[in-house]
Scaffold this motif. Structure first.
Motif, short mmCIF file in Angstrom:
data_model
loop_
_atom_site.label_atom_id
_atom_site.label_comp_id
_atom_site.label_asym_id
_atom_site.label_seq_id
_atom_site.Cartn_x
_atom_site.Cartn_y
_atom_site.Cartn_z
N GLN A 52 -41.45 -13.79 -22.95
CA GLN A 52 -41.33 -13.87 -21.68
C GLN A 52 -40.90 -12.48 -21.29
O GLN A 52 -40.04 -12.19 -19.93
CB GLN A 52 -40.32 -15.03 -21.38
CG GLN A 52 -40.84 -16.18 -21.46
CD GLN A 52 -40.05 -17.27 -20.76
OE1 GLN A 52 -38.83 -17.03 -20.40
NE2 GLN A 52 -40.50 -18.50 -20.37
N LEU A 55 -41.50 -11.60 -17.54
CA LEU A 55 -40.47 -11.80 -16.36
C LEU A 55 -39.28 -10.87 -16.26
O LEU A 55 -38.77 -10.70 -15.18
CB LEU A 55 -39.82 -13.52 -16.87
CG LEU A 55 -40.65 -14.35 -16.75
CD1 LEU A 55 -39.96 -15.62 -17.07
CD2 LEU A 55 -41.48 -14.56 -15.73
N LYS A 59 -38.29 -8.84 -12.72
CA LYS A 59 -37.08 -8.44 -12.23
C LYS A 59 -36.55 -7.23 -11.53
O LYS A 59 -35.69 -6.96 -10.93
CB LYS A 59 -36.07 -9.27 -12.95
CG LYS A 59 -36.00 -10.50 -13.25
CD LYS A 59 -35.00 -11.09 -14.46
CE LYS A 59 -35.05 -12.55 -14.66
NZ LYS A 59 -34.13 -12.84 -15.64
N TYR A 64 -44.12 -8.93 -5.14
CA TYR A 64 -45.00 -9.81 -5.94
C TYR A 64 -46.14 -10.14 -5.20
O TYR A 64 -46.36 -10.39 -4.24
CB TYR A 64 -44.36 -11.20 -6.54
CG TYR A 64 -45.41 -11.85 -7.06
CD1 TYR A 64 -45.40 -12.05 -8.36
CD2 TYR A 64 -45.89 -13.20 -6.61
CE1 TYR A 64 -46.00 -12.80 -9.26
CE2 TYR A 64 -46.79 -13.77 -7.19
CZ TYR A 64 -46.95 -13.65 -8.24
OH TYR A 64 -47.78 -14.61 -9.23
N HIS A 84 -45.27 -18.97 -14.23
CA HIS A 84 -44.10 -18.34 -14.18
C HIS A 84 -43.53 -17.24 -13.75
O HIS A 84 -42.45 -17.32 -13.06
CB HIS A 84 -43.86 -17.83 -15.80
CG HIS A 84 -43.52 -19.09 -16.83
ND1 HIS A 84 -42.67 -20.06 -16.76
CD2 HIS A 84 -44.49 -19.36 -18.27
CE1 HIS A 84 -43.00 -20.87 -17.83
NE2 HIS A 84 -43.84 -20.75 -18.50
N GLU A 85 -44.39 -16.35 -13.37
CA GLU A 85 -44.14 -15.09 -12.53
C GLU A 85 -44.07 -15.59 -11.08
O GLU A 85 -43.07 -15.13 -10.43
CB GLU A 85 -45.27 -14.01 -12.83
CG GLU A 85 -45.06 -13.38 -14.03
CD GLU A 85 -46.45 -12.71 -14.43
OE1 GLU A 85 -46.66 -12.07 -15.38
OE2 GLU A 85 -47.44 -12.79 -13.60
N ARG A 87 -43.09 -18.49 -9.91
CA ARG A 87 -41.93 -19.38 -9.72
C ARG A 87 -40.78 -18.28 -9.75
O ARG A 87 -39.67 -18.37 -8.84
CB ARG A 87 -41.80 -20.39 -10.91
CG ARG A 87 -42.89 -21.58 -10.66
CD ARG A 87 -42.29 -22.47 -11.62
NE ARG A 87 -43.26 -23.80 -11.21
CZ ARG A 87 -43.19 -24.65 -12.16
NH1 ARG A 87 -42.21 -25.03 -12.99
NH2 ARG A 87 -44.03 -25.97 -11.54
N LEU A 88 -40.70 -17.22 -10.62
CA LEU A 88 -39.43 -16.47 -10.57
C LEU A 88 -39.52 -15.79 -9.28
O LEU A 88 -38.27 -15.32 -9.01
CB LEU A 88 -39.87 -15.59 -11.81
CG LEU A 88 -38.41 -14.46 -11.95
CD1 LEU A 88 -37.31 -15.28 -11.95
CD2 LEU A 88 -38.83 -13.52 -13.24
N SER A 89 -40.61 -15.21 -8.95
CA SER A 89 -40.76 -14.30 -7.50
C SER A 89 -40.08 -15.26 -6.35
O SER A 89 -39.41 -14.67 -5.56
CB SER A 89 -42.04 -14.04 -6.91
OG SER A 89 -42.83 -15.14 -6.66
N THR A 91 -37.65 -17.68 -6.79
CA THR A 91 -36.42 -17.86 -7.08
C THR A 91 -35.61 -16.71 -6.70
O THR A 91 -34.59 -16.53 -6.46
CB THR A 91 -36.25 -18.17 -8.66
OG1 THR A 91 -37.01 -19.52 -8.82
CG2 THR A 91 -34.73 -18.41 -8.84
N LEU A 92 -36.06 -15.26 -6.87
CA LEU A 92 -35.33 -14.03 -6.84
C LEU A 92 -34.48 -13.88 -5.70
O LEU A 92 -33.42 -13.47 -5.46
CB LEU A 92 -36.02 -12.84 -7.41
CG LEU A 92 -36.30 -12.92 -8.89
CD1 LEU A 92 -37.57 -11.69 -9.10
CD2 LEU A 92 -35.20 -12.66 -9.65
N THR A 96 -43.36 -12.44 -1.57
CA THR A 96 -44.39 -12.62 -2.18
C THR A 96 -45.95 -12.86 -1.52
O THR A 96 -45.97 -13.47 -0.23
CB THR A 96 -44.08 -14.17 -2.86
OG1 THR A 96 -42.81 -13.92 -3.42
CG2 THR A 96 -45.11 -14.65 -3.66
#
Length: 507
Positions: A52, A55, A59, A64, A84-85, A87-89, A91-92, A96
């Protein structure tokens, strides 16, 4: 600080789109000043691979951009890396943009369809696109808006016009990912200079991993399935020791003719097979070898005069090589030298809707058929700001005492003609900064005889009072007075005694 734009997608089937976005961010006249593309697979391999790690890289980024098509990708902890990328974008959270290739009813994998439904449920705005040009337009629009809203910076109208035209006229040639030239076959000295210039770093401060990383980031290299770096077509043209091994039409044909017409037997000719930056230098050297360079006496110096200004030659060559139609594999750039002119011929008509009148005026907005090749020549110091080359070429010719260049279209080729001085080499002007080694204050005090005396010393190495009286037709007293004043000015000094006394330039 430049904005790091994370480009996310499955690698299979979306290589063209990923490369198109990399080139957009690296060559767009506005975005290249404020953005840098970031992709996970261009990171150096770690000693202990982290499934990962992508990810962690995300960060560090500011924006994104996710590109989705049919394939979902290999599962990592139940999801693809792209998922995954995404979803993280969220969350941060990061600004996007998701771009979906193809129509809504396109057959996709079930996992991809579920991913798209999640994007829709998030209420997130996404864009659909059909071509790489459409993708570039939509990503550019969103990034420009983000930069304006976040930093109160926006492109000029010229930058916008240049960007839109370049997106739609840019050739697919330079984006080709060919499995012919690995990193081991690249001219690394040129590669290092390119990267050092692009990143404003000293040449000795970057290692080979950083060079490969940056060239990949800017679209000059790509990675195959085995993670090997190979050159794109743009990389081949700029970094291959001999690009014509892979593209025969990359050769440059040069010939010199004794008269004013093309004949079957030129007095000199050559075929240039070098990377573009070095090819330009070699063509200039060929022209220098086959043109005239008379000497002018200026003050205390012998000044060699070039028949043609080198700046104009370089501008004409750069434009021919940077903007030619490389998709026309049947023709090469040719340079023909005649007694009265030089013709530089570049395959392909003018790009886009650029008119010949606007090009001749020097007011044409920049639009490049090969933006990545052009950018590489900028990094290598062979090309300045795009869109100003015609003006610089024209000014250089006029400042040299010659006529402005002639630009024409013939047989779907652009022909630039530099008209020489013919038999009147005296029309060539010396550069304004040539002083001849004499201060203006002293030069103002010299009479015509003293200037003639200095010219003779520069020409033959020394002068005697006998030469002055005989050649200039003056009395001995006048000759002695002229040389005494030149000695007093610190320009010449006596050498020898008696009848062997003569005067030379003071060191």
């Amino acid at each position: 600080m430049r904005i790091k734009v994370f480009i996310s997608s499955v690698q299979k089937g979306l290589g063209d789109e990923r490369l198109a976005l990399q080139i957009l961010l690296s060559t767009d006249p506005f975005l290249s000043l404020h953005c840098v593309p970031v992709l996970f697979e261009d990171e150096p391999t770690t000693l202990y691979p982290d499934p990962q790690a992508y990810l962690a890289l995300l960060k560090t980024c500011h924006v994104y951009v996710g590109v989705v098509w049919k394939e979902y990708g290999r599962l990592i902890d139940g999801l693809s890396a792209t998922h995954h990328e995404y979803r993280l974008s969220r969350t941060l959270p990061l600004p996007t943009l998701v771009a979906i290739k193809g129509p809504n009813d396109l057959a996709r994998s079930p996992e991809t369809n579920a991913f798209i439904e999640e994007i829709k449920r998030d209420g997130h705005t996404y864009e659909r696109f059909e071509s790489t040009e459409e993708l570039q337009e939509k990503v550019r629009k969103r990034l420009v808006r983000y930069i304006k809203d976040s930093y109160d910076i926006e492109p000029t109208s010229d930058q916008n016009t240049s960007a839109h035209k370049t997106i739609h006229i840019a050739s697919l040639f330079e984006r080709q990912r060919l499995e012919v030239l690995p990193w081991s076959g690249i001219d690394t000295s040129i590669a290092v200079r390119m990267v050092a210039s692009s990143e404003n770093l000293p040449v000795g401060s970057i290692n080979s991993d950083e060079v490969m990383h940056t060239l990949w980031e800017r679209g000059y290299l790509w990675k195959d399935e085995d993670k090997r770096f190979l050159a794109t077509a743009a990389g081949i043209m700029l970094l291959a020791p001999d690009p014509s091994k892979y593209f025969a039409h990359a050769r440059i044909q040069v010939a010199a003719y004794a008269g004013s017409v093309r004949t079957a037997t030129p007095s000199d000719h050559a075929t240039i097979r070098k990377p573009l930056s070095e090819a330009i230098d070699e063509v200039v050297a060929f022209i220098r070898k086959n043109t005239r360079h008379p000497l002018r006496i200026v003050g205390l110096q012998r000044i060699e005069v070039n028949e043609y200004p080198e700046a104009a030659l370089r501008e004409a060559l750069v434009n021919a090589l940077a903007h030619r139609d490389y998709e026309d594999a049947g023709r090469r750039v040719t340079v023909d030298l005649f007694r009265d002119r030089i013709e530089i011929i570049s395959p392909g008509a003018l790009p886009g809707n650029l008119s010949l009148a606007k090009l001749r005026s020097g007011k044409a907005r920049s639009q490049s058929r090969n933006p990545n090749i052009a950018q590489g020549l900028v990094f290598l110091g062979r090309m300045e700001e795009r869109g100003t080359g015609i003006t610089r070429m024209r000014d250089s010719m006029l400042n040299h005492g010659l006529d402005a260049p002639l630009i024409a279209i013939a047989d779907n080729e652009v022909v630039v003609t530099l008209i020489g001085p013919g038999e009147n080499m005296e029309r060539i002007l010396l550069p304004e900064n040539i002083t001849g080694g004499i201060s203006p204050a002293v030069a103002e005090k010299l009479n015509e005889r003293q200037n003639a005396i200095l010219a003779e010393i520069v020409r033959s190495g020394s002068v005697t009072t006998g030469w002055i009286t005989k050649t200039l037709g003056v009395a001995k007293d006048t000759a002695f007075r002229d040389v005494r004043e030149l000695v007093a000015f610190g320009l010449i000094e006596p050498e020898g005694e008696g009848r062997g006394r003569h005067y030379i330039l003071k060191p």
